[in-house]
Design a protein around this motif. Sequence first.
Motif: not given
Length: 402
Positions: A88-90, A173-174, A178-182
Motif C-alpha cells: 500500500x505504501x509503494x 521509494x515506491x 513494492x519490491x520489499x513487499x514481494x
Amino acid sequence: MRITNYRSFMIHALFLSLTMSFIDVNTVAPAMLSETGATTFHLGLLTAIMVGFGSFMQLLFATFIMGFKHKKPALLGGIYLRVAALASLGIFLRNLGSPATWKIWLILFLITVFSFSGAWANIAYTDILGSTIEKPQRKKLLTQKQLITSIGLIISSVVVKLVLSYLSYPDSYSLLFLMASLLLLLATSGFWMLKEGEPPQQKKQTLGERLGMFVHAIKEDRNVRLYLLLVNTSGVILSTLPFLVVLANQRYGLDGGRTGTFLLFQLSGSLLATILTNLFSKGQRYRPLIYLFILLGISTPIMALLLIATPLLYPLAFFIGGATAALYHILTVGILLEISNNENRPIYFGIGGAGALMNILYPMLAGLLLPYLGFPLIFILTSCYMLFGIYAAKHLDCGIFS
C-alpha cells in the motif's frame, strides 16, 4: 522437527534480509520522509513508531498470543499484514503528487501498521524459536541468522543505492517498497515448513491475570529489571541512528546516492560485527559483548559530530552505528531466551519489548528539542545517558554470564 525448523528460520532470515534494506529505519525511511517535507518532529515520530512503539506493543500482543494453542497462524498473519502495508505504501508513493501534510500522516499510518504487525509476528516467532530449538543451538542460530541477514542486507543495499541514484523521488521509494513487499511475501515460504509440536497444557486465564503475570515477573526476577535498564539506557542508540541522516540533511543536503552510501556503510559495519561475534564469542558468555555494545553505542553520536564537517568521512559514523545495532539485536534476543523458559517466554518477550520506553520518548523529545538545542548538545547528552547501561552489564546474573 528441530532440523526442519532450523532451516525454516534460516530461509526466512535470507528473504527478510533482502527486504529490510528497502525500508531501513536508520537511512531509507527518514530520507524518504524528509523528501516528503517532514519536520524533525515527524522524523522523531517515525523513529518512535518503528523502533519504540513497535516494541512496546509486544506487551499487549503477548497477552493474547500466549493464550493461543498454536503460534504459527499468528506468525503468518502478522507477516501478511506487513506485506499489505508495504504494498500500500509503494502504491501510494507512486501516486503521491505534490507534498502535503496529510500525505505525511498517511505515510506514518502505513508505517505504523507495518511496525505493529511486525511486533505481533515477533512474539509468535520467538516463542516458536525458543520452544523448538534446543538451548545449545540458540546462540549458534542467532549468530548465523545475523550473519545471513548481514550478507543479504549488503546485497540489497547495493540495489537500494542503484535505485535511489537512478530514479527520482517518489518513484524510487515506491519501487523499493513494492519490491520489499514481494520479498517479504517470499520470506513466509520458510515458515510454512515450521513444526510446533504439541503445546503444553495451559489453564485458561483472563486478560487481567495475564497482565498480572508481567508485573509479577518484573518484581520477582532481578535479571528482568536489569535487562530493562539496559534497553532503556544504552538501547536508545537504535532511535539515535536515524538522526544521523537528519544531521547530514541539515548540513549538506541529501540525495539518493548519499542515502545509499550511508546504508551501505551501516550494513558493512553490521556484517563485520556479526562475523567477529561468530568467530570470537565463546560459549554462552554475553557479558563482553554487552560492554562492547555500550562502548560502540556511546561512540556513534560523538563520531557523527566529529566527522560531519568532512562529507567523505561521515559515512564512518554509520559504519559504527551498524555494528552497534547488530550487537544489540544479537544480545537482546539471546539474553531474553536465556533468562526465560518455555512457560514464561511470551511474558518475558512482551516485557522486553514494552520495556524500551525510552525508544519512544527519546526520538520524540529529540525531534522537538533539536531546533532549539542543536545536534552537538543533544548527541553529547545522549552518549552520557547511554553510560548508565554499564550498571546493567555488570550485574546481570545467570548461567550465560558466569
